[in-house]
Design an enzyme around this catalytic site. Structure first.
Site, PDB file in Angstrom:
ATOM      1  CG  ASP A  81      -5.788 -15.387 -34.657  1.00 50.15           C
ATOM      2  OD1 ASP A  81      -5.397 -14.557 -35.495  1.00 50.15           O
ATOM      3  OD2 ASP A  81      -5.211 -15.579 -33.553  1.00 50.15           O
ATOM      4  CG  HIS A  82      -6.523 -12.368 -31.626  1.00 49.30           C
ATOM      5  ND1 HIS A  82      -5.869 -11.992 -30.466  1.00 49.30           N
ATOM      6  CD2 HIS A  82      -5.575 -12.422 -32.585  1.00 49.30           C
ATOM      7  CE1 HIS A  82      -4.589 -11.794 -30.733  1.00 49.30           C
ATOM      8  NE2 HIS A  82      -4.377 -12.048 -32.014  1.00 49.30           N
ATOM      9  N   GLY A 208       1.971 -11.463 -34.147  1.00 53.22           N
ATOM     10  CA  GLY A 208       2.631 -10.290 -34.722  1.00 53.22           C
ATOM     11  C   GLY A 208       4.017 -10.616 -35.244  1.00 53.22           C
ATOM     12  CG  ASN A 250      -0.894 -16.536 -34.601  1.00 52.71           C
ATOM     13  OD1 ASN A 250      -0.682 -17.743 -34.509  1.00 52.71           O
ATOM     14  ND2 ASN A 250      -1.881 -15.937 -33.961  1.00 52.71           N
TER      15      ASN A 250
HETATM   16  O1  LIG Z   1      -0.636 -12.409 -34.804  1.00 53.09           O
HETATM   17  C1  LIG Z   1      -1.279 -12.367 -35.855  1.00 53.09           C
HETATM   18  C2  LIG Z   1      -0.618 -11.991 -37.164  1.00 53.09           C
HETATM   19  O2  LIG Z   1       0.385 -11.063 -36.976  1.00 53.09           O
HETATM   20  P1  LIG Z   1       1.004 -10.336 -38.282  1.00 53.09           P
HETATM   21  O3  LIG Z   1       0.213  -9.096 -38.510  1.00 53.09           O
HETATM   22  O4  LIG Z   1       2.435 -10.051 -37.887  1.00 53.09           O
HETATM   23  O5  LIG Z   1       0.911 -11.293 -39.452  1.00 53.09           O
HETATM   24  N1  LIG Z   1      -2.603 -12.707 -35.887  1.00 53.09           N
HETATM   25  O6  LIG Z   1      -3.186 -13.188 -34.762  1.00 53.09           O
HETATM   26  C3  LIG Z   1      -3.440 -12.541 -37.090  1.00 53.09           C
HETATM   27  C4  LIG Z   1      -4.623 -11.622 -36.782  1.00 53.09           C
HETATM   28  C5  LIG Z   1      -4.521 -10.316 -37.540  1.00 53.09           C
HETATM   29  C6  LIG Z   1      -5.783  -9.475 -37.451  1.00 53.09           C
HETATM   30  O7  LIG Z   1      -6.770 -10.052 -38.267  1.00 53.09           O
HETATM   31  P2  LIG Z   1      -8.149  -9.254 -38.516  1.00 53.09           P
HETATM   32  O8  LIG Z   1      -7.800  -8.046 -39.353  1.00 53.09           O
HETATM   33  O9  LIG Z   1      -9.015 -10.238 -39.248  1.00 53.09           O
HETATM   34  O10 LIG Z   1      -8.714  -8.878 -37.161  1.00 53.09           O
HETATM   35 CA   LIG Z   2      -4.688  -9.815 -26.595  1.00 51.86          CA
HETATM   36 NA    NA Z   3      -4.203 -17.484 -32.210  1.00 55.75          NA
HETATM   37 ZN   LIG Z   4      -2.503 -12.158 -33.040  1.00 54.82          ZN
END
Ligand SMILES: O=C(COP(=O)(O)O)N(O)CCCCOP(=O)(O)O
Ligand SMILES: [Ca+2]
Ligand code: NA
Ligand SMILES: [Zn+2]
Length: 304
Positions: A81-82, A208, A250
């Site tokens: 993720d990311h 998000g 997510n």
């Molecule tokens: O889009 C989302 C989740 O969104 P949400 O916050 O609404 O559940 N995500 O991509 C999850 C990533 C959240 C950040 O994680 P770290 O603290 O490990 O960097």
């Molecule tokens: Ca981005």
């Molecule tokens: Na992702």
């Molecule tokens: Zn995200």
């Protein structure tokens, strides 16, 4: 079993539902997610961010998933993720991830296009799915606080999809990571989402998206927490986004709130206990319950 993200994206896009993508940093969350998926007979993405990898170590996170790759009958992908760089993607490939996100959405468009194309050239021959992002979520983005929000441009999305060959696209439509998502009323740009789907026909990802349920926020505030003004995406907005073409949702904050609310209550009630398992077990159970609730909301129950 552990499968390629391609399989999950394609089926969700074909049948018009969304697969839950749940973040984990430890054994407790991973186990809760997999048991919830098994009980709901649902496919899931198990996902880790770079900071999760920094916290636990990729050998622990990927190692646990590979250890149980045949222990659950539901299909699950292991997703980065990311991912912020090609190096990060290469590390994930080395540790047997079956899906990656390359998030260059805060960089100039041309850079996003070029690096994403590069990642596709590395991953596609290996059967690993690639997710990219267009536009910027408000709040924490690339560790930069309160970055300026930029919503996705549907015309650019079409060009980007054709120019990169990605398997899935995360369009910024007004959400934000974490428990404090909106300044005023929750508002997703559904018209923009509809146009991105129409122009790309790609599986789309909602970041998000957590609901930030008041029962967990209240319990955290009752037992020493201070979450003032916490607010998430209403369930009906998630349903609407899935109707308009979201195929991966997510979900991290909802799991955190379920876990922490139970932990705070247990810690304050069982004042003589020093066995972590007495606190972690009910906290894991609560995570499992909220994962099942989100799986049902996404329409992915019974879709394994
Ligand atoms: O889009 C989302 C989740 O969104 P949400 O916050 O609404 O559940 N995500 O991509 C999850 C990533 C959240 C950040 O994680 P770290 O603290 O490990 O960097
Ligand atoms: Ca981005
Ligand atoms: Na992702
Ligand atoms: Zn995200």
């Amino acid at each position: 079993p552990l499968v390629s993200g391609k399989l999950l994206f394609e089926r969700a896009n074909e049948f018009g539902f969304a697969v839950g993508a749940f973040n984990f940093n430890n054994m407790e969350f991973l186990k809760a997610i997999l048991e919830a998926a098994q009980e709901e007979e649902a496919p899931v993405f198990l996902q880790t961010t770079e900071s999760a990898i920094g916290y636990a170590g990729i050998e622990f996170l990927a190692g646990m998933v590979h250890a149980v790759k045949d222990s659950y009958k539901v299909p699950f992908a292991l997703h980065l993720d990311h991912g912020r760089s090609v190096e990060s993607v290469l590390l994930a490939i080395r540790y047997g991830y079956t899906s990656v996100m390359i998030d260059y959405s805060d960089k100039p468009y041309k850079e996003n296009l070029e690096v994403t194309r590069k990642v596709v050239s590395l991953c596609s021959p290996l059967g690993i799915s690639v997710e990219a992002e267009l536009g910027r979520l408000v709040g924490r983005e690339d560790e930069v606080e309160s970055v300026e929000e930029v919503l996705v441009d549907p015309e650019q999305a079409k060009e980007f999809a054709l120019g990169t060959g990605i398997d899935a696209l995360a369009p910024a439509i007004g959400t934000a990571h974490g428990a404090f998502k909106f300044k005023g009323e929750p508002r997703l740009d559904f018209e923009r989402l509809r146009r991105v789907k129409e122009r790309t026909n790609l599986p789309l990802v909602l970041h998000g998206a957590s609901g930030v349920y008041y029962e967990y926020v209240n319990e955290i505030n009752m037992y020493g927490g201070e979450l003032k003004g916490a607010r998430g995406v209403p369930d009906d907005d998630v349903r609407r986004a899935i109707e308009l073409g979201i195929n991966k949702v997510n979900t991290d904050t909802d799991l955190r709130l379920a876990f922490i609310s139970t932990l705070r209550r247990m810690m304050s009630e069982e004042r003589r206990n020093v066995d972590p398992r007495k606190f972690l077990k009910p906290a894991m159970e609560e995570v499992k319950e909220v994962v099942k609730r989100r799986i049902r909301l996404y329409g992915s129950s019974g879709k394994a």
